[in-house]
Design an enzyme around this catalytic site. Structure first.
Site, short mmCIF file in Angstrom:
data_model
loop_
_atom_site.label_atom_id
_atom_site.label_comp_id
_atom_site.label_asym_id
_atom_site.label_seq_id
_atom_site.Cartn_x
_atom_site.Cartn_y
_atom_site.Cartn_z
N HIS A 182 0.83 -1.21 0.00
CA HIS A 182 0.00 0.00 0.00
C HIS A 182 0.86 1.25 0.00
O HIS A 182 2.09 1.20 0.09
CB HIS A 182 -0.95 -0.01 1.20
CG HIS A 182 -0.27 -0.04 2.53
ND1 HIS A 182 0.11 1.10 3.20
CD2 HIS A 182 0.10 -1.08 3.33
CE1 HIS A 182 0.67 0.76 4.35
NE2 HIS A 182 0.69 -0.56 4.45
N CYS A 198 2.72 -3.12 6.30
CA CYS A 198 3.33 -4.28 5.65
C CYS A 198 4.40 -3.76 4.70
O CYS A 198 5.51 -3.45 5.13
CB CYS A 198 2.26 -5.08 4.90
SG CYS A 198 1.25 -6.12 5.97
#
Length: 234
Positions: A182, A198
């Site tokens: 992302h 992440c």
């Protein structure tokens, strides 16, 4: 000899875990801001983006090391089809396979959860300006995030949403791994371990990746050799 990349190519998969895990001594964004030297001005594709639902500011000159710029490189996995994504957490690099000979490489930052999962998953879907839906397990640790739970519909997109301009969602055997690629990385975070997320990319880069990504493509996360030591916020 079994190398870490051969190990992944052979299909080894670690246990699935969420994009969140408590651990000691988080590395904060403030720490990364003070740690890096100035670099040459960035390419023009890191200019401001003004045709999105929310403004994306330009990357300021001297904020990113040249090796972390988006760039075409030699494809180290020539047997993988176009659209395959390879994530190397320890090198803080993400590769998008373009052809048997070339790949696009992006510098990323890696949150605590970015080291937790490894193996090959499927790019199940992509989202533009995604909502951030906080898992119940995280809300147990951080009750102040309850307004952004799945039940409440999550945090609306836009500035302040830690998912940024785009997100890619990985599934394995039809199950959400909760591993995300992302946006919303700060320039000074690239190439470093950070306290949350992440795989985080610059919004300019994650838009570029999102627009090229292939639905259903393999996403391989290489095993990490780094010890755990970060606290994940999301």
């Amino acid at each position: 000899m079994l190398t870490r990349r051969n190990f992944v190519a052979a299909g080894a998969v670690a246990a699935v875990s969420a994009c969140a895990r408590p651990a000691p001594e988080p590395v904060t964004r403030a720490a990364t801001e003070a740690a890096l030297p100035d670099y040459p001005p960035v390419p023009s594709f890191y200019d401001a983006i003004t045709n999105e639902p929310f403004p994306i500011p330009a990357i300021e000159p001297g904020q990113i090391a040249p090796e972390l710029w988006r760039q075409e490189v030699t494809n180290m996995w020539p047997d993988r089809p176009r659209g395959t994504i390879i994530v190397d957490p320890d090198a803080a690099m993400l590769y998008f396979i373009e052809s048997p000979t070339t790949a696009t490489r992006y510098g990323v930052s890696v949150g605590a959860a970015g080291y937790e999962w490894q193996g090959t998953a499927r790019l199940q879907f992509r989202r533009s300006w995604p909502r951030w839906k906080v898992p119940d397990a995280m809300i147990e640790r951080k009750p102040e995030l309850a307004p952004y739970s799945v039940a409440h519909g999550g945090m609306p997109p836009g500035p302040g949403n830690p998912m940024g301009a785009r997100a890619l969602y990985l599934f394995q055997d039809g199950v959400d791994t909760l591993y995300r690629v992302h946006g919303d990385a700060a320039p000074r975070e690239l190439g470093r371990s950070v306290s949350s997320g992440c795989i985080r990319m610059l919004n300019q880069d994650v838009i570029h990746l999102h627009d090229r990504a292939v639905h259903g493509a393999d996403v391989t996360v290489l095993p990490s050799l780094k010890p755990a030591g970060l606290e994940a916020m999301y």
